[in-house]
Design an enzyme around this catalytic site. Sequence first.
Site, short mmCIF file in Angstrom:
data_model
loop_
_atom_site.label_atom_id
_atom_site.label_comp_id
_atom_site.label_asym_id
_atom_site.label_seq_id
_atom_site.Cartn_x
_atom_site.Cartn_y
_atom_site.Cartn_z
N CYS A 113 -3.29 5.43 -2.13
CA CYS A 113 -3.79 4.55 -3.02
C CYS A 113 -3.75 5.47 -4.55
O CYS A 113 -4.41 6.38 -4.22
CB CYS A 113 -5.15 4.11 -2.75
N ASP A 120 0.95 -1.19 0.12
CA ASP A 120 0.08 -0.11 -0.05
C ASP A 120 0.82 1.13 0.00
O ASP A 120 0.55 2.29 -0.63
CB ASP A 120 -0.70 -0.03 1.07
P1 HMG Z 1 -9.63 -3.27 -16.87
O1 HMG Z 1 -8.82 -2.30 -17.73
O2 HMG Z 1 -10.94 -3.25 -16.77
O3 HMG Z 1 -9.15 -5.09 -17.11
O4 HMG Z 1 -8.74 -3.52 -15.44
P2 HMG Z 1 -8.78 -5.67 -18.63
O5 HMG Z 1 -9.20 -6.97 -18.03
O6 HMG Z 1 -9.61 -5.05 -19.74
O7 HMG Z 1 -7.30 -5.81 -18.64
C1 HMG Z 1 -6.78 -4.52 -19.11
C2 HMG Z 1 -5.26 -4.84 -19.27
O8 HMG Z 1 -4.47 -5.11 -18.14
C3 HMG Z 1 -5.09 -5.92 -20.32
O9 HMG Z 1 -3.86 -5.85 -20.99
C4 HMG Z 1 -4.94 -7.41 -19.31
O10 HMG Z 1 -4.25 -8.11 -19.85
C5 HMG Z 1 -4.05 -6.53 -18.40
P3 HMG Z 1 -3.74 -5.31 -22.57
O11 HMG Z 1 -4.75 -6.45 -23.28
O12 HMG Z 1 -4.45 -4.06 -22.48
O13 HMG Z 1 -2.22 -5.38 -22.78
N1 HMG Z 1 -4.51 -7.44 -16.88
C6 HMG Z 1 -3.53 -7.75 -16.14
N2 HMG Z 1 -2.23 -7.70 -16.07
C7 HMG Z 1 -1.45 -8.17 -15.06
N3 HMG Z 1 -2.11 -8.86 -13.90
C8 HMG Z 1 -3.54 -8.71 -13.92
C9 HMG Z 1 -4.24 -8.22 -14.93
N4 HMG Z 1 -5.58 -7.84 -15.14
C10 HMG Z 1 -5.68 -7.36 -16.27
N5 HMG Z 1 -4.10 -9.29 -12.77
C11 HMG Z 1 -8.16 -4.51 -13.35
C12 HMG Z 1 -9.24 -4.26 -14.38
C13 HMG Z 1 -8.74 -5.28 -12.11
C14 HMG Z 1 -7.04 -5.33 -13.96
C15 HMG Z 1 -7.52 -3.04 -12.92
O14 HMG Z 1 -8.63 -2.47 -12.63
C16 HMG Z 1 -6.61 -3.05 -11.89
O15 HMG Z 1 -5.47 -3.67 -11.93
N6 HMG Z 1 -6.88 -2.56 -10.63
C17 HMG Z 1 -6.12 -2.70 -9.40
C18 HMG Z 1 -6.01 -1.39 -8.89
C19 HMG Z 1 -5.06 -1.43 -7.51
O16 HMG Z 1 -4.27 -2.21 -7.47
N7 HMG Z 1 -5.45 -0.37 -6.50
C20 HMG Z 1 -4.67 -0.23 -5.53
C21 HMG Z 1 -4.88 -1.26 -4.72
S1 HMG Z 1 -6.59 -1.31 -3.78
C22 HMG Z 1 -5.95 -0.18 -2.59
O17 HMG Z 1 -4.98 0.36 -2.36
C23 HMG Z 1 -7.03 0.07 -1.33
C24 HMG Z 1 -6.66 -0.97 -0.07
O18 HMG Z 1 -5.47 -0.37 0.37
C25 HMG Z 1 -7.52 -0.71 1.24
C26 HMG Z 1 -8.01 0.90 1.57
O19 HMG Z 1 -7.19 1.29 1.69
O20 HMG Z 1 -9.25 0.99 1.30
C27 HMG Z 1 -6.40 -2.46 -0.20
MG MG Z 2 -4.99 1.32 1.78
#
Ligand code: HMG
Ligand code: MG
Length: 292
Positions: free
Chosen positions: A242, A14
Site C-alpha cells: 500500500c 493492491d
Molecule cells: P484529498 O487531497 O484530501 O482530497 O484526497 P481533495 O478532495 O482535496 O482532492 C485532491 C485532488 O484529487 C483534487 O484535484 C481532486 O479533484 C482530486 P485537484 O483539484 O488538486 O487537481 N480527486 C480525485 N481525482 C480522481 N478520482 C477521485 C478523486 N478525489 C479527489 N476519486 C482522497 C482525498 C480520498 C481523494 C485521497 O486521499 C485518495 O485518493 N486516497 C486514496 C488512497 C488509496 O487509494 N490508497 C490505497 C488503497 S487502500 C489500501 O491499499 C488498503 C487495502 O488494501 C486494505 C489493507 O491492506 O488494509 C484496501
Molecule cells: Mg491491502
Amino acid sequence: MAEVVRIYEVGPRDGLQNEPGVISVADKVALIDLLARSGLRDIEVGSFVSPKWVPQMADTDRVLAGLTLLDGVHYAVLVPNMRGWDGFAAVRVPGVTYEIAVFISASEGFSRANLNCSIAESVARLVPVVRAAEAAGVAVRGYVSCVTDCPFDGPVAPDAVARACEMLRDVARMPLSLGDTIGHGTPETVAHMLDAVTAIVPVTDLAGHFHDTGGQALANIEVALEQGVRAFDSAVGGLGGCPYAPGAPGNVATEAVLALLHDRGFETGVDAHAIAQAAAMARAIREKAHAG
Ligand code: HMG
Ligand code: MG
C-alpha cells in the site's frame, strides 16, 4: 461435500498500485483477463482514487474499458468519494456484475495518511457513495485497514477494529474485509481481533486480507479458518503493498493460499494451474516495470 472458501483476487489493484514503474493498460488487461478465466469469481481491477495519491491506478477507466467481461465474474474497484463514484459510473457497462469497495482504517494515523481525514470523516464521505451504489444496484464491500497494527499508531486494539466495523455496518449491511495492511499480525493478535469483530459481525460476512511482511499471512489465514472465516483476499504472484503504509509488502500470494486451502480439503472453484500461469505473467509484468 467439501466446504467452499471464496478467494478475492486483489493483485491487479493492491499489487499493482504499489509498483514504482509504468505498467501499461494492455498488460493489466491481459493479466485480469487471464485471472478471469481461472475460475475466480471476484477480481479487484483498480481504483477510482486521486491520481495524485495513487498514480498507478489513474488508468482504471481504460483498464475497465479494455477487459473481456465474463459472466459470473465480479469486477471490483475501490471508490473513496463521489468523484470516484462518478468516474466509475461513467464507464460502467450495463449487465456486467461490478462491485465497489469503500475503505476506512481502524487507526487514525493510517486514516490521515491514506485518506487525508479522520475515521469519522472517511465514513461520512462514503455514505453518499454507498447510497449511489444501492440506487444503481451495485454491490458494496467494506475494507477496514490496520486491524492489528498501524504503521503510525502501533498496535491497534481489537475494540477499535470492532468499532470501525460497526461504523461501516451502520451505513449498510456490507461484507467486510479485515486488512492486516502492513503484515505485522500474528495468529495471536489476529485471533483476538476476530473475537472482537465476530461478536458484532456474522463471520459469514467477513474476509481476511493479509499482507505477508512478517511471513505470518498463511498462519493468520489458518487461525481465521479455525474461527470460521471463509473468504480471503490474495494477490497473484504475491504482488502488493500500500503506497501509504510504509513497509507494506506484497499481499499473500493467491497460489500459496490455494495450495493451503486445497491441501486442507476446501473447495475454491479456482484452477491452480491457471493461477500459476497468471503468477508467471504477474512476475514478468513486475520485472518489465522495474527494468523500465
Ligand atoms: P484529498 O487531497 O484530501 O482530497 O484526497 P481533495 O478532495 O482535496 O482532492 C485532491 C485532488 O484529487 C483534487 O484535484 C481532486 O479533484 C482530486 P485537484 O483539484 O488538486 O487537481 N480527486 C480525485 N481525482 C480522481 N478520482 C477521485 C478523486 N478525489 C479527489 N476519486 C482522497 C482525498 C480520498 C481523494 C485521497 O486521499 C485518495 O485518493 N486516497 C486514496 C488512497 C488509496 O487509494 N490508497 C490505497 C488503497 S487502500 C489500501 O491499499 C488498503 C487495502 O488494501 C486494505 C489493507 O491492506 O488494509 C484496501
Ligand atoms: Mg491491502
